[in-house]
Design a protein around this motif. Structure first.
Motif, PDB file in Angstrom:
ATOM      1  N   ILE A  41       0.809  -1.214   0.000  1.00 56.36           N
ATOM      2  CA  ILE A  41       0.000   0.000   0.000  1.00 56.36           C
ATOM      3  C   ILE A  41       0.849   1.274   0.000  1.00 56.36           C
ATOM      4  O   ILE A  41       0.581   2.213  -0.749  1.00 56.36           O
ATOM      5  CB  ILE A  41      -0.949   0.007   1.221  1.00 56.36           C
ATOM      6  N   VAL A  45       0.331   4.255  -2.680  1.00 56.41           N
ATOM      7  CA  VAL A  45      -0.258   5.528  -2.265  1.00 56.41           C
ATOM      8  C   VAL A  45       0.712   6.672  -2.555  1.00 56.41           C
ATOM      9  O   VAL A  45       0.304   7.734  -3.048  1.00 56.41           O
ATOM     10  CB  VAL A  45      -0.649   5.486  -0.768  1.00 56.41           C
ATOM     11  N   ALA A  65      -9.109  11.412  -2.133  1.00 59.83           N
ATOM     12  CA  ALA A  65      -8.966  10.130  -1.431  1.00 59.83           C
ATOM     13  C   ALA A  65      -9.785   9.043  -2.108  1.00 59.83           C
ATOM     14  O   ALA A  65      -9.342   7.899  -2.226  1.00 59.83           O
ATOM     15  CB  ALA A  65      -9.388  10.284   0.033  1.00 59.83           C
ATOM     16  N   LEU A  66     -10.983   9.402  -2.565  1.00 60.30           N
ATOM     17  CA  LEU A  66     -11.839   8.430  -3.254  1.00 60.30           C
ATOM     18  C   LEU A  66     -11.180   7.914  -4.524  1.00 60.30           C
ATOM     19  O   LEU A  66     -11.108   6.705  -4.757  1.00 60.30           O
ATOM     20  CB  LEU A  66     -13.193   9.064  -3.587  1.00 60.30           C
ATOM     21  N   LEU A  68      -7.963   8.078  -5.389  1.00 61.74           N
ATOM     22  CA  LEU A  68      -6.719   7.381  -5.065  1.00 61.74           C
ATOM     23  C   LEU A  68      -6.985   5.971  -4.559  1.00 61.74           C
ATOM     24  O   LEU A  68      -6.379   5.001  -5.023  1.00 61.74           O
ATOM     25  CB  LEU A  68      -5.920   8.179  -4.030  1.00 61.74           C
ATOM     26  N   THR A  69      -7.904   5.825  -3.619  1.00 60.57           N
ATOM     27  CA  THR A  69      -8.185   4.491  -3.073  1.00 60.57           C
ATOM     28  C   THR A  69      -8.906   3.600  -4.076  1.00 60.57           C
ATOM     29  O   THR A  69      -8.761   2.378  -4.028  1.00 60.57           O
ATOM     30  CB  THR A  69      -9.001   4.576  -1.765  1.00 60.57           C
ATOM     31  N   VAL A  72      -5.754   2.341  -5.898  1.00 58.02           N
ATOM     32  CA  VAL A  72      -4.745   1.660  -5.088  1.00 58.02           C
ATOM     33  C   VAL A  72      -5.255   0.353  -4.489  1.00 58.02           C
ATOM     34  O   VAL A  72      -4.549  -0.660  -4.530  1.00 58.02           O
ATOM     35  CB  VAL A  72      -4.219   2.609  -3.984  1.00 58.02           C
ATOM     36  N   VAL A  73      -6.448   0.352  -3.929  1.00 56.60           N
ATOM     37  CA  VAL A  73      -6.933  -0.848  -3.233  1.00 56.60           C
ATOM     38  C   VAL A  73      -7.062  -2.048  -4.174  1.00 56.60           C
ATOM     39  O   VAL A  73      -6.525  -3.124  -3.877  1.00 56.60           O
ATOM     40  CB  VAL A  73      -8.243  -0.557  -2.472  1.00 56.60           C
TER      41      VAL A  73
END
Length: 100
Positions: A41, A45, A65-66, A68-69, A72-73
């Motif tokens: 992670i 990130v 954040a939305l 990016l995640t 990334v997730v």
């Protein structure tokens, strides 16, 4: 009728070394999985923030954040973590095999 000839052949072949028997390895502990997950992670990130920064400077932090995640997730779960765990298990198998 139970035919055990195949079992005997397999056992003899295993003794002779014809069949690669996998070396048993315990599943990784929760601590190892936590470290592997962090190792996946953190770089994702960091790179994501660097790449998204210039484009998303005016965005609301929650939207950043939305996005990016959202990238990334799935990348971590489906690509990076399985590869890191596979590498960890391969190293563990080698260590177990050396001890024998």
């Amino acid at each position: 009728m139970n035919d055990s000839a195949g079992d005997t052949t397999t056992a003899i072949a295993a003794v002779d070394g014809d069949i690669d028997t996998p070396t048993p390895v315990a599943p990784p502990s929760v601590h190892v999985r936590a470290v592997v997950t962090w190792l996946a992670i953190f770089p994702l990130v960091s790179i994501g923030m660097l790449l998204l920064g210039p484009v998303s400077d005016s965005w609301h932090p929650i939207l950043r954040a939305l996005v990016l995640t959202a990238v990334v997730v799935p990348l971590a779960v489906y690509v990076v973590v399985p590869r890191l765990l596979r590498a960890y298990l391969a190293l563990s198998r080698r260590q177990v095999a050396r001890r024998r």
